[in-house]
Scaffold this active site. Structure first.
Site, PDB file in Angstrom:
ATOM      1  N   SER A 138      51.497  64.001  54.169  1.00 21.44           N
ATOM      2  CA  SER A 138      50.553  64.481  53.150  1.00 21.44           C
ATOM      3  C   SER A 138      50.373  63.526  51.987  1.00 21.44           C
ATOM      4  CB  SER A 138      51.040  65.821  52.594  1.00 21.44           C
ATOM      5  OG  SER A 138      51.056  66.817  53.586  1.00 21.44           O
ATOM      6  N   HIS A 171      51.766  73.728  50.542  1.00 21.24           N
ATOM      7  CA  HIS A 171      52.746  73.693  51.633  1.00 21.24           C
ATOM      8  C   HIS A 171      54.041  74.412  51.276  1.00 21.24           C
ATOM      9  CE1 HIS A 171      50.420  71.311  54.399  1.00 21.24           C
ATOM     10  NE2 HIS A 171      50.166  70.420  53.457  1.00 21.24           N
TER      11      HIS A 171
END
Length: 436
Positions: free
Chosen positions: A297, A373
């Protein structure tokens, strides 16, 4: 009259009303009058015709006319504060179900009824999504319009709940008009045409998207997955063309390297948490050999936070020597200099680990991707030096990426700790970076 004849007469009446309504609009019936008619107690056929007329009128508006329409929605379709106070007084004196229902009705703005009736049109839902998308551009300079956004978001959250969403696997056989949208909507790692897309849909890649019946072939969100051996630490190798003689290895890890929301009008309505969990189940069923599920990410807020921290002069976090070393970040090509990297690597890894674990917006992590997340139950697993050396990666996060690991046995535990106690799941080796 037979049942079929009766039904046909209703259909014909509805068609006539629709044509008449469209004609009225062309003859000067403005959207304000159409909306008033739509909110009146008219039959279903007439209501559908009026909803279509309102949709057509809105779609034909200029920017100036749309702003006037939004002003109308505030002036004429907001809740009456006097009614709210009167009903609240009644409920305080007598907390009966009747008084409670009256209070609920008073609080609900007439806009909600108008939007629900607009949704009677076959294209009502996409029109309201587009309306909210357009409204988003106006809110910064016109905060008085926010109640409209709040009402639209409230309804769209209900209409786009998980029960209505359909997951589809996207591959090279998917219709071209959908594939074109993936190229256009990609928000993390830009695709430069069909060759890039073909690589991302290769046999060692997967792509999944959520769709909604009202938006037909418009993806709401899609996730791109790389099937690899071990934990991927850099994105450029994942995006590079596949080498013909590259040995095929049995993948044991699924790397979620790009998640893109496609509809600005659905901003703030979360689909990603459902999508990731659904994709994990799909991949487990297809590929039982997969043992790890992790993201690769971006850290989009890191450089912005770092620049602010430098400007505010925080000597306990960034010393004078550190500030001197960090000046090189403003120079092109710093990431290619090995000597510079030796100095910067431990410093930036420490600061980035601190940023992800300690810097907050309220009680939640400051970084938006981290909030997403970690809220899903993932763990900050690993920071990756020079994980994204693209121009955007350098600008956002000094070329670093992070792996958020979805350890399936701990996802629920991590999620509960995050939601209930604001506790961040963070790997020991990341915490050790903070200590230096």
């Amino acid at each position: 009259m037979s049942f079929n004849s009766w039904m046909n007469s209703i259909v014909d009446a509805g068609r006539d009303l629709l044509l008449r309504s469209a004609k009225d609009n062309k003859n000067g019936k403005d959207i304000a009058e159409l909306c008033r008619d739509l909110c009146s107690n008219k039959g279903e056929a007439m209501g559908t015709a009026l909803a279509c007329a309102v949709v057509n009128a809105y779609n034909d508006m200029s920017d100036e006319e749309k702003f006037s329409f939004f002003t109308l929605l505030i002036d004429d379709y907001s809740a009456d504060s006097r009614d709210i106070l009167r009903c609240a007084e009644s409920y305080r004196g007598d907390s009966s179900e009747q008084n409670l229902n009256a209070l609920k009705q008073a609080i609900a703005s007439p806009r909600l009824q108008l939007f629900r009736r607009i949704n009677m049109s076959a294209t009502g839902t996409p029109t309201l999504v587009q309306m909210r998308s357009y409204l988003q551009r106006l809110l910064k300079d016109n905060p008085s319009l926010r109640p409209i956004d709040d009402d639209l978001k409230y309804l769209l959250k209900s209409w786009f709940n998980r029960g209505f969403l359909k997951i589809r696997s996207i591959d090279w056989k998917t219709p071209a008009h959908i594939l074109e949208k993936l190229i256009a909507y990609e928000a993390v790692h830009e695709m430069n045409g069909w060759d890039d897309l073909r690589r991302r849909l290769a046999d060692d890649r997967r792509c999944f998207a959520f769709f909604h019946p009202a938006l037909e072939d418009e993806p709401l969100i899609f996730v791109e997955v790389a099937l690899v051996k071990g934990l991927a630490t850099a994105v450029q190798p994942l995006l590079a063309p596949k080498v013909d003689d590259q040995h095929n290895v049995e993948a044991d890890t699924a790397i979620f390297y790009s998640i893109s929301n496609c509809q600005p009008g659905l901003k703030g309505i979360s689909f990603g948490n459902f999508l990731i969990k659904q994709v994990v189940m799909e991949l487990q069923q297809e590929l039982p050999t997969l043992k790890q599920f992790s993201t690769l990410s971006p850290i989009p807020g890191f450089r912005r936070w770092l620049d602010k921290a430098l400007a505010e002069d925080q000597p306990t976090l960034i010393s004078a020597d550190d500030k001197q070393s960090l000046k090189v970040l403003s120079q092109d090509g710093w990431q290619q200099d090995n000597e510079t990297n030796e100095t910067l690597k431990p410093l930036l890894l420490r600061l980035c680990a601190h940023y992800l674990n300690n810097e907050k917006r309220g009680a939640a992590p400051l970084d938006p991707v981290a909030r997403f997340h970690l809220g899903n139950g993932a763990q900050i697993g690993q920071l990756n030096w020079l994980g994204d050396t693209s121009a955007n990666g350098l600008k956002q996060s000094a070329a670093m990426l992070v792996n958020y690991r979805y350890e399936l046995s701990k996802v629920e535990e991590n999620h509960e700790a995050y939601v209930n106690d604001n506790k961040i799941a963070c790997a020991k080796k990341v915490l050790e970076l903070i200590e230096g």
